[in-house]
Write a protein that holds these residues in place. Sequence first.
Motif, PDB file in Angstrom:
ATOM      1  N   ARG A  29       3.614 -10.990  -3.636  1.00 15.89           N
ATOM      2  CA  ARG A  29       2.313 -10.723  -4.261  1.00 15.89           C
ATOM      3  C   ARG A  29       1.329 -10.167  -3.237  1.00 15.89           C
ATOM      4  O   ARG A  29       0.472  -9.351  -3.567  1.00 15.89           O
ATOM      5  N   THR A  30       1.440 -10.645  -2.003  1.00 16.16           N
ATOM      6  CA  THR A  30       0.602 -10.156  -0.907  1.00 16.16           C
ATOM      7  C   THR A  30       1.469 -10.034   0.332  1.00 16.16           C
ATOM      8  O   THR A  30       2.311 -10.894   0.597  1.00 16.16           O
ATOM      9  N   GLY A  33       7.105   0.863  -4.140  1.00 20.67           N
ATOM     10  CA  GLY A  33       5.971   1.190  -5.002  1.00 20.67           C
ATOM     11  C   GLY A  33       4.672   0.571  -4.512  1.00 20.67           C
ATOM     12  O   GLY A  33       4.408   0.502  -3.310  1.00 20.67           O
ATOM     13  N   ILE A  34       3.846   0.109  -5.449  1.00 19.28           N
ATOM     14  CA  ILE A  34       2.508  -0.382  -5.121  1.00 19.28           C
ATOM     15  C   ILE A  34       2.577  -1.783  -4.504  1.00 19.28           C
ATOM     16  O   ILE A  34       3.197  -2.691  -5.073  1.00 19.28           O
ATOM     17  N   LEU A  35       1.929  -1.936  -3.347  1.00 18.42           N
ATOM     18  CA  LEU A  35       1.866  -3.225  -2.658  1.00 18.42           C
ATOM     19  C   LEU A  35       0.421  -3.508  -2.240  1.00 18.42           C
ATOM     20  O   LEU A  35      -0.327  -2.581  -1.915  1.00 18.42           O
ATOM     21  N   THR A  36       0.052  -4.777  -2.252  1.00 16.95           N
ATOM     22  CA  THR A  36      -1.215  -5.217  -1.664  1.00 16.95           C
ATOM     23  C   THR A  36      -0.919  -5.744  -0.269  1.00 16.95           C
ATOM     24  O   THR A  36      -0.081  -6.645  -0.113  1.00 16.95           O
ATOM     25  N   VAL A  37      -1.576  -5.171   0.741  1.00 15.00           N
ATOM     26  CA  VAL A  37      -1.314  -5.587   2.117  1.00 15.00           C
ATOM     27  C   VAL A  37      -2.619  -5.985   2.793  1.00 15.00           C
ATOM     28  O   VAL A  37      -3.679  -5.426   2.514  1.00 15.00           O
ATOM     29  N   ALA A  49       4.671   4.081   4.039  1.00 18.25           N
ATOM     30  CA  ALA A  49       3.739   3.902   2.931  1.00 18.25           C
ATOM     31  C   ALA A  49       2.523   4.808   3.096  1.00 18.25           C
ATOM     32  O   ALA A  49       2.203   5.260   4.206  1.00 18.25           O
ATOM     33  N   LEU A  50       1.851   5.067   1.983  1.00 23.46           N
ATOM     34  CA  LEU A  50       0.608   5.825   1.950  1.00 23.46           C
ATOM     35  C   LEU A  50      -0.508   4.913   1.466  1.00 23.46           C
ATOM     36  O   LEU A  50      -0.342   4.179   0.491  1.00 23.46           O
ATOM     37  N   VAL A  80      -1.309   0.023  -0.951  1.00 22.38           N
ATOM     38  CA  VAL A  80      -0.478   1.089  -0.387  1.00 22.38           C
ATOM     39  C   VAL A  80       0.645   1.423  -1.363  1.00 22.38           C
ATOM     40  O   VAL A  80       1.022   0.606  -2.208  1.00 22.38           O
ATOM     41  N   PHE A  81       1.158   2.639  -1.222  1.00 24.88           N
ATOM     42  CA  PHE A  81       2.311   3.062  -2.010  1.00 24.88           C
ATOM     43  C   PHE A  81       3.505   3.166  -1.081  1.00 24.88           C
ATOM     44  O   PHE A  81       3.558   4.026  -0.209  1.00 24.88           O
TER      45      PHE A  81
END
Length: 205
Positions: free
Chosen positions: A69-70, A33-37, A10-11, A27-28
């Motif tokens: 979701r997280t 795809g898009i994740l909240t970490v 991820a980026l 992060v991507f």
Amino acid sequence: MPGRTLTTDALVLDKRLPADAFQTFTVFSISDGILTVLQRIAKKPSGNQTPLDLFDEVGLLLETSNQGRTWFVKESRLLARPTGIGRDYATLQLACALAALVARNPLNDDSLGKVYSLLQTAFAAFATSTRPDLVFFKSLYCFARDEGHPLKQHWFPTLPAADRTLVADLLNKPVSDQTTPPDEVARLRLRLENYLRGHTEIVLP
């Protein structure tokens, strides 16, 4: 119910102020795809966790208990850190704008790999180039094109002949070989952004 796990490269696109014992990132992921970490703020170094930072490329082992979701960082490994992005404000501002562009827009599943590769290339170029304006223009065009918008067929022909020549040079020549003045790049970027606002659903930063 046991939590789901995800292993992915991820980026890091966004870093928020820490809250309680955790730092939150957007992060991507190359696969999702898009994740909240969330990463726990370590009081002392840990062998299986590298503290994440903006624009890092990292290998992650994530876990979630709320259907994705997280995600919580269980392990993190640094793959690349383009530290040169922070050398001046203009470069940092444009790199953040590109990261926000990707974070704010829903992506086609079949374009995840292209967008990941685009971000890798762009972040590395931002870290070393003296022309972040050129890097951003090329990246914005490529992002919109890879999301399926026919810029070459619909936007490019609307430009005056002299501008079409400039745009072709901006897109096809390496950044290091270009001499287009910054005010001209800014003018063409504005024309591209106005087209995207009027003819696509892309949310610009």
